[in-house]
Design a protein around this motif. Structure first.
Motif, PDB file in Angstrom:
ATOM      1  N   ASP A 188       0.851  -1.184   0.000  1.00 11.20           N
ATOM      2  CA  ASP A 188       0.000   0.000   0.000  1.00 11.20           C
ATOM      3  C   ASP A 188       0.895   1.245   0.000  1.00 11.20           C
ATOM      4  O   ASP A 188       1.789   1.372   0.845  1.00 11.20           O
ATOM      5  CB  ASP A 188      -0.889  -0.005   1.253  1.00 11.20           C
ATOM      6  CG  ASP A 188      -2.007   1.020   1.210  1.00 11.20           C
ATOM      7  OD1 ASP A 188      -1.761   2.159   0.740  1.00 11.20           O
ATOM      8  OD2 ASP A 188      -3.119   0.700   1.645  1.00 11.20           O
ATOM      9  N   PRO A 189       0.681   2.203  -0.924  1.00  9.80           N
ATOM     10  CA  PRO A 189       1.481   3.431  -0.913  1.00  9.80           C
ATOM     11  C   PRO A 189       1.426   4.179   0.418  1.00  9.80           C
ATOM     12  O   PRO A 189       2.369   4.898   0.761  1.00  9.80           O
ATOM     13  CB  PRO A 189       0.877   4.260  -2.042  1.00  9.80           C
ATOM     14  CG  PRO A 189       0.322   3.250  -2.988  1.00  9.80           C
ATOM     15  CD  PRO A 189      -0.210   2.149  -2.109  1.00  9.80           C
ATOM     16  N   ALA A 190       0.341   4.014   1.178  1.00  6.50           N
ATOM     17  CA  ALA A 190       0.271   4.662   2.487  1.00  6.50           C
ATOM     18  C   ALA A 190       1.350   4.123   3.422  1.00  6.50           C
ATOM     19  O   ALA A 190       1.919   4.879   4.235  1.00  6.50           O
ATOM     20  CB  ALA A 190      -1.112   4.455   3.099  1.00  6.50           C
ATOM     21  N   ASP A 191       1.656   2.833   3.322  1.00  2.00           N
ATOM     22  CA  ASP A 191       2.730   2.269   4.135  1.00  2.00           C
ATOM     23  C   ASP A 191       4.095   2.786   3.689  1.00  2.00           C
ATOM     24  O   ASP A 191       4.971   3.051   4.523  1.00  2.00           O
ATOM     25  CB  ASP A 191       2.704   0.736   4.048  1.00  2.00           C
ATOM     26  CG  ASP A 191       1.613   0.118   4.912  1.00  2.00           C
ATOM     27  OD1 ASP A 191       1.124   0.788   5.833  1.00  2.00           O
ATOM     28  OD2 ASP A 191       1.248  -1.039   4.648  1.00  2.00           O
ATOM     29  N   ILE A 192       4.277   2.928   2.384  1.00  2.00           N
ATOM     30  CA  ILE A 192       5.546   3.483   1.888  1.00  2.00           C
ATOM     31  C   ILE A 192       5.747   4.885   2.439  1.00  2.00           C
ATOM     32  O   ILE A 192       6.834   5.250   2.907  1.00  2.00           O
ATOM     33  CB  ILE A 192       5.569   3.515   0.349  1.00  2.00           C
ATOM     34  CG1 ILE A 192       5.364   2.111  -0.224  1.00  2.00           C
ATOM     35  CG2 ILE A 192       6.893   4.099  -0.155  1.00  2.00           C
ATOM     36  CD1 ILE A 192       5.191   2.079  -1.734  1.00  2.00           C
ATOM     37  N   ALA A 193       4.691   5.690   2.403  1.00  2.00           N
ATOM     38  CA  ALA A 193       4.780   7.069   2.896  1.00  2.00           C
ATOM     39  C   ALA A 193       5.092   7.102   4.388  1.00  2.00           C
ATOM     40  O   ALA A 193       5.911   7.912   4.848  1.00  2.00           O
ATOM     41  CB  ALA A 193       3.470   7.808   2.605  1.00  2.00           C
ATOM     42  N   GLU A 194       4.449   6.220   5.162  1.00  2.00           N
ATOM     43  CA  GLU A 194       4.696   6.211   6.604  1.00  2.00           C
ATOM     44  C   GLU A 194       6.126   5.779   6.922  1.00  2.00           C
ATOM     45  O   GLU A 194       6.762   6.313   7.837  1.00  2.00           O
ATOM     46  CB  GLU A 194       3.703   5.298   7.305  1.00  2.00           C
ATOM     47  CG  GLU A 194       2.313   5.890   7.456  1.00  2.00           C
ATOM     48  CD  GLU A 194       1.449   5.090   8.407  1.00  2.00           C
ATOM     49  OE1 GLU A 194       1.998   4.524   9.383  1.00  2.00           O
ATOM     50  OE2 GLU A 194       0.227   5.022   8.187  1.00  2.00           O
ATOM     51  N   VAL A 195       6.631   4.788   6.192  1.00  2.00           N
ATOM     52  CA  VAL A 195       8.010   4.360   6.421  1.00  2.00           C
ATOM     53  C   VAL A 195       8.982   5.481   6.057  1.00  2.00           C
ATOM     54  O   VAL A 195       9.960   5.736   6.769  1.00  2.00           O
ATOM     55  CB  VAL A 195       8.327   3.086   5.615  1.00  2.00           C
ATOM     56  CG1 VAL A 195       9.822   2.763   5.670  1.00  2.00           C
ATOM     57  CG2 VAL A 195       7.519   1.908   6.150  1.00  2.00           C
ATOM     58  N   PRO A 215      -3.300  -4.644   4.058  1.00  2.00           N
ATOM     59  CA  PRO A 215      -3.623  -5.579   2.977  1.00  2.00           C
ATOM     60  C   PRO A 215      -4.124  -4.831   1.749  1.00  2.00           C
ATOM     61  O   PRO A 215      -4.442  -3.630   1.814  1.00  2.00           O
ATOM     62  CB  PRO A 215      -4.725  -6.447   3.587  1.00  2.00           C
ATOM     63  CG  PRO A 215      -5.396  -5.543   4.567  1.00  2.00           C
ATOM     64  CD  PRO A 215      -4.300  -4.682   5.137  1.00  2.00           C
ATOM     65  N   PHE A 216      -4.234  -5.538   0.630  1.00  2.00           N
ATOM     66  CA  PHE A 216      -4.706  -4.927  -0.611  1.00  2.00           C
ATOM     67  C   PHE A 216      -6.072  -4.268  -0.430  1.00  2.00           C
ATOM     68  O   PHE A 216      -6.320  -3.176  -0.948  1.00  2.00           O
ATOM     69  CB  PHE A 216      -4.782  -5.995  -1.702  1.00  2.00           C
ATOM     70  CG  PHE A 216      -5.381  -5.515  -2.990  1.00  2.00           C
ATOM     71  CD1 PHE A 216      -4.676  -4.690  -3.851  1.00  2.00           C
ATOM     72  CD2 PHE A 216      -6.677  -5.886  -3.340  1.00  2.00           C
ATOM     73  CE1 PHE A 216      -5.233  -4.240  -5.034  1.00  2.00           C
ATOM     74  CE2 PHE A 216      -7.239  -5.447  -4.528  1.00  2.00           C
ATOM     75  CZ  PHE A 216      -6.521  -4.619  -5.372  1.00  2.00           C
ATOM     76  N   GLY A 217      -6.952  -4.903   0.334  1.00  2.00           N
ATOM     77  CA  GLY A 217      -8.288  -4.362   0.525  1.00  2.00           C
ATOM     78  C   GLY A 217      -8.313  -3.001   1.187  1.00  2.00           C
ATOM     79  O   GLY A 217      -9.259  -2.221   0.981  1.00  2.00           O
ATOM     80  N   ALA A 218      -7.306  -2.670   1.982  1.00  2.00           N
ATOM     81  CA  ALA A 218      -7.277  -1.359   2.632  1.00  2.00           C
ATOM     82  C   ALA A 218      -7.143  -0.241   1.604  1.00  2.00           C
ATOM     83  O   ALA A 218      -7.788   0.806   1.713  1.00  2.00           O
ATOM     84  CB  ALA A 218      -6.116  -1.298   3.634  1.00  2.00           C
ATOM     85  N   SER A 219      -6.309  -0.458   0.595  1.00  2.00           N
ATOM     86  CA  SER A 219      -6.152   0.538  -0.467  1.00  2.00           C
ATOM     87  C   SER A 219      -7.442   0.690  -1.262  1.00  2.00           C
ATOM     88  O   SER A 219      -7.852   1.798  -1.620  1.00  2.00           O
ATOM     89  CB  SER A 219      -5.002   0.137  -1.396  1.00  2.00           C
ATOM     90  OG  SER A 219      -4.892   1.021  -2.493  1.00  2.00           O
ATOM     91  N   VAL A 220      -8.108  -0.440  -1.535  1.00  2.00           N
ATOM     92  CA  VAL A 220      -9.364  -0.397  -2.286  1.00  2.00           C
ATOM     93  C   VAL A 220     -10.425   0.372  -1.515  1.00  2.00           C
ATOM     94  O   VAL A 220     -11.095   1.260  -2.041  1.00  2.00           O
ATOM     95  CB  VAL A 220      -9.855  -1.823  -2.596  1.00  2.00           C
ATOM     96  CG1 VAL A 220     -11.247  -1.787  -3.210  1.00  2.00           C
ATOM     97  CG2 VAL A 220      -8.889  -2.524  -3.536  1.00  2.00           C
ATOM     98  N   THR A 221     -10.590   0.046  -0.239  1.00  2.00           N
ATOM     99  CA  THR A 221     -11.610   0.702   0.582  1.00  2.00           C
ATOM    100  C   THR A 221     -11.346   2.196   0.698  1.00  2.00           C
ATOM    101  O   THR A 221     -12.277   3.016   0.607  1.00  2.00           O
ATOM    102  CB  THR A 221     -11.647   0.063   1.979  1.00  2.00           C
ATOM    103  OG1 THR A 221     -11.947  -1.333   1.848  1.00  2.00           O
ATOM    104  CG2 THR A 221     -12.695   0.725   2.849  1.00  2.00           C
ATOM    105  N   ARG A 222     -10.101   2.565   0.885  1.00  2.00           N
ATOM    106  CA  ARG A 222      -9.761   3.979   1.037  1.00  2.00           C
ATOM    107  C   ARG A 222     -10.022   4.771  -0.242  1.00  2.00           C
ATOM    108  O   ARG A 222     -10.318   5.969  -0.203  1.00  2.00           O
ATOM    109  CB  ARG A 222      -8.285   4.088   1.440  1.00  2.00           C
ATOM    110  CG  ARG A 222      -7.868   5.475   1.915  1.00  2.00           C
ATOM    111  CD  ARG A 222      -6.462   5.473   2.490  1.00  2.00           C
ATOM    112  NE  ARG A 222      -5.450   5.126   1.515  1.00  2.00           N
ATOM    113  CZ  ARG A 222      -4.764   3.983   1.511  1.00  2.00           C
ATOM    114  NH1 ARG A 222      -5.007   3.045   2.416  1.00  2.00           N
ATOM    115  NH2 ARG A 222      -3.848   3.749   0.591  1.00  2.00           N
TER     116      ARG A 222
END
Length: 201
Positions: free
Chosen positions: A41-48, A142-149
């Motif tokens: 998830d790109p959100a995880d990349i940004a947080e790291v 997980p993949f679903g988090a990106s989809v839901t967001r």
């Protein structure tokens, strides 16, 4: 200067390439439909990245960033289906068909390498990494988090002034006809904005 190297795998947001057919209620397509990769998830990349910039202890490190599990295109389609509450069908492309489509937006010298990663990935490219959870102290999304967001990007939305009734598959609803004795519709029901993104490996 100190440095920290982030090495993410495939992006979960590559699924934005499917927004147009999903919104039009057409099947999505992908090559190597049963080959699973641990998309991140790109959100995880940004947080790291934020943690590496703001916290001590990351200088000189290289982090492999993946999602929590490998998921194939055939596995991604049902996740989008469940989030939308309607079926998303998938059609598998041959390597040749995928090559022809990718040639529309990708340099020729990159296409074969990308298809190799998608179709015959190395074991290291299919392996999940603990780095996201170790750095952020929460499991990788997980993949679903990106989809839901980003669900509005996948959801059908009528044109301005059109009825809310969804069109049949493959067709787009047109606007209501204007009549002199009826007021024009208010400009409060604009369609959701659809985004798209692709990443080369």
């Amino acid at each position: 200067m100190g440095f920290t190297i982030l090495r993410p795998g495939g992006f979960a947001s590559n699924a934005f390439a499917w927004t147009e057919p999903v919104r039009a209620r057409r099947p999505v397509s992908a090559p190597f439909a049963d080959v699973a990769l641990p998309v991140v998830d790109p959100a995880d990349i940004a947080e790291v990245a934020a943690a590496a910039l703001r916290e001590d202890g990351h200088a000189g490190r290289t982090y492999e960033l993946t999602g929590p599990e490998a998921i194939s295109p055939r596995g991604q389609a049902p996740v989008i289906s469940e989030a939308l509450g309607e079926e998303v069908a998938l059609v598998e492309l041959s390597r040749e068909e995928a090559h022809a489509r990718m040639a529309r937006f990708m340099p020729e010298e990159v296409i074969d390498g990308t298809l190799d990663v998608l179709g015959v990935p190395l074991p290291a490219e299919q392996k999940t990494s603990p780095d996201v959870e170790r750095i952020l102290r929460h499991p990788a999304r997980p993949f679903g988090a990106s989809v839901t967001r980003n669900l509005p990007a996948f959801r059908w939305s009528p044109p301005w002034g059109a009825r809310k009734t969804p069109p049949p598959p493959g067709r787009t609803a047109g606007p209501k006809p204007d009549h002199a004795h009826r007021p024009r519709p208010e400009a409060h029901d604009l369609p959701d904005a659809a985004t798209s993104g692709r990443r080369r490996h």
